[in-house]
Design an enzyme around this catalytic site. Sequence first.
Site, PDB file in Angstrom:
ATOM      1  NE  ARG A 102      -3.793   0.673   2.042  1.00 55.69           N
ATOM      2  CZ  ARG A 102      -5.012   0.818   2.587  1.00 55.69           C
ATOM      3  NH1 ARG A 102      -5.198   1.658   3.586  1.00 55.69           N
ATOM      4  NH2 ARG A 102      -6.038   0.143   2.114  1.00 55.69           N
ATOM      5  CG  HIS A 129      -8.348  -0.193  -2.510  1.00 56.09           C
ATOM      6  ND1 HIS A 129      -7.606  -1.297  -2.156  1.00 56.09           N
ATOM      7  CD2 HIS A 129      -8.933   0.239  -1.355  1.00 56.09           C
ATOM      8  CE1 HIS A 129      -7.730  -1.505  -0.857  1.00 56.09           C
ATOM      9  NE2 HIS A 129      -8.541  -0.601  -0.352  1.00 56.09           N
ATOM     10  CD  GLN A 132     -13.032  -1.891  -0.104  1.00 54.56           C
ATOM     11  OE1 GLN A 132     -12.236  -1.767   0.815  1.00 54.56           O
ATOM     12  NE2 GLN A 132     -14.242  -2.405   0.076  1.00 54.56           N
ATOM     13  CG  ASP A 217     -13.378   6.371  -1.448  1.00 47.72           C
ATOM     14  OD1 ASP A 217     -13.042   6.229  -0.257  1.00 47.72           O
ATOM     15  OD2 ASP A 217     -12.553   6.471  -2.391  1.00 47.72           O
ATOM     16  CB  CYS A 257     -14.193   1.350   0.445  1.00 42.93           C
ATOM     17  SG  CYS A 257     -13.910   3.128   0.453  1.00 42.93           S
ATOM     18  NE  ARG A 285     -10.241  -5.343   1.096  1.00 45.35           N
ATOM     19  CZ  ARG A 285      -9.491  -4.303   1.478  1.00 45.35           C
ATOM     20  NH1 ARG A 285     -10.053  -3.224   1.972  1.00 45.35           N
ATOM     21  NH2 ARG A 285      -8.176  -4.313   1.317  1.00 45.35           N
TER      22      ARG A 285
HETATM   23  N1   CP Z   1     -11.130  -0.055   2.881  1.00 47.71           N
HETATM   24  C1   CP Z   1      -9.842  -0.076   3.256  1.00 47.71           C
HETATM   25  O1   CP Z   1      -8.938  -0.342   2.472  1.00 47.71           O
HETATM   26  O2   CP Z   1      -9.661   0.203   4.572  1.00 47.71           O
HETATM   27  P1   CP Z   1      -8.276   0.491   5.283  1.00 47.71           P
HETATM   28  O3   CP Z   1      -7.771   1.805   4.774  1.00 47.71           O
HETATM   29  O4   CP Z   1      -8.627   0.544   6.759  1.00 47.71           O
HETATM   30  O5   CP Z   1      -7.327  -0.616   4.987  1.00 47.71           O
HETATM   31  N1  NVA Z   2      -9.973   6.549  -1.447  1.00 45.59           N
HETATM   32  C1  NVA Z   2      -9.626   6.200  -0.102  1.00 45.59           C
HETATM   33  C2  NVA Z   2      -9.830   4.746   0.136  1.00 45.59           C
HETATM   34  C3  NVA Z   2      -9.569   4.296   1.541  1.00 45.59           C
HETATM   35  C4  NVA Z   2      -9.731   2.830   1.711  1.00 45.59           C
HETATM   36  C5  NVA Z   2      -8.196   6.597   0.160  1.00 45.59           C
HETATM   37  O1  NVA Z   2      -7.348   6.372  -0.715  1.00 45.59           O
HETATM   38  O2  NVA Z   2      -7.906   7.156   1.214  1.00 45.59           O
END
Ligand code: CP
Ligand code: NVA
Length: 298
Positions: A102, A129, A132, A217, A257, A285
């Site tokens: 990530r 992502h 997700q 989101d 999400c 997930r």
């Molecule tokens: N939805 C999601 O990816 O959550 P986190 O940012 O908590 O991992």
């Molecule tokens: N779009 C959001 C998703 C979080 C899971 C972000 O990137 O912060």
Amino acid sequence: MKKDLLTLQDITYDDLLEIFRRTKELKENRGNSDYKPLAGKSIGMIFAKSSTRTRVSFEVGVYELGGNPMYLDESRMQIGRGETVADTANVLSRYLHGIVIRTYSHEGVEELARVATIPVINALTDEYHPCQILADLYTILEYSGKIEGIKLVFYGDAQSNIANSLILAAKLTGLNLVFAAPEEFKPRADLIGDAKNITWESDPVKASEGADYMYSDVFVSMGFEDGREFRLEKLMPYQMTMDMIRVAKDNVKVLHCLPAHRGEEIAADVMDSEYSIVFDQAENRLHVQKAVLSLLVK
Ligand code: CP
Ligand code: NVA
């Protein structure tokens, strides 16, 4: 040859069906399974951004498949002090059996995957992502029994990593995807291409008519905090509210999400309503990622 999961473009419709078949088995047998395909294997999990769901579901998932999950805080790795992505990829490939990452730059993850000789799984970049969205699609399948033709309305920042990945998902599955977003945050035309099942509507209530699913989101994604004020000004009219639920299908379901910001992209009464299935979505997930790990990591 090793396979990566950087975006949903890395998988075919048949791959998707296989992932979902495996997901179903793993979900049904959770807790009483001696299926341990990751026994003796270590998965490095590099995080440059915050996470609750992704980190925990991957760590638990790797453990349940018999493997060793290693959380690696990117700021504590040498990559945070100037070691190149390529050198990092080469070194990690000598120790690990898979990498979950990530971070900010999607191109950085592409480079990591190009050099690494082990599978790389994108756990969120600024642009995509996929894990997700696989869980989201599986949740829709569980509730509706199909994905093609189902109307899902996405509200707010239609250029977020979630929105971009939903576009790829709709192209893969025939999901009827409608974006309710202002001009400034409308979906990327280059990603949509000539897909007829993906549309944009600036009036959020009109967009909601007959919706099977409503999805939001955060308005301010990680790494985009500088634009917070402008984003809130433009996106607040796209908050998911009961006004939208009222024109959607009677049995509409609300997705998010997570993390959710009640009072920004989602009204508190919607988030906490009987329509919301966000925790089922979050649970998936775990199951979907276990399926992906079991298929990719050799
Ligand atoms: N939805 C999601 O990816 O959550 P986190 O940012 O908590 O991992
Ligand atoms: N779009 C959001 C998703 C979080 C899971 C972000 O990137 O912060």
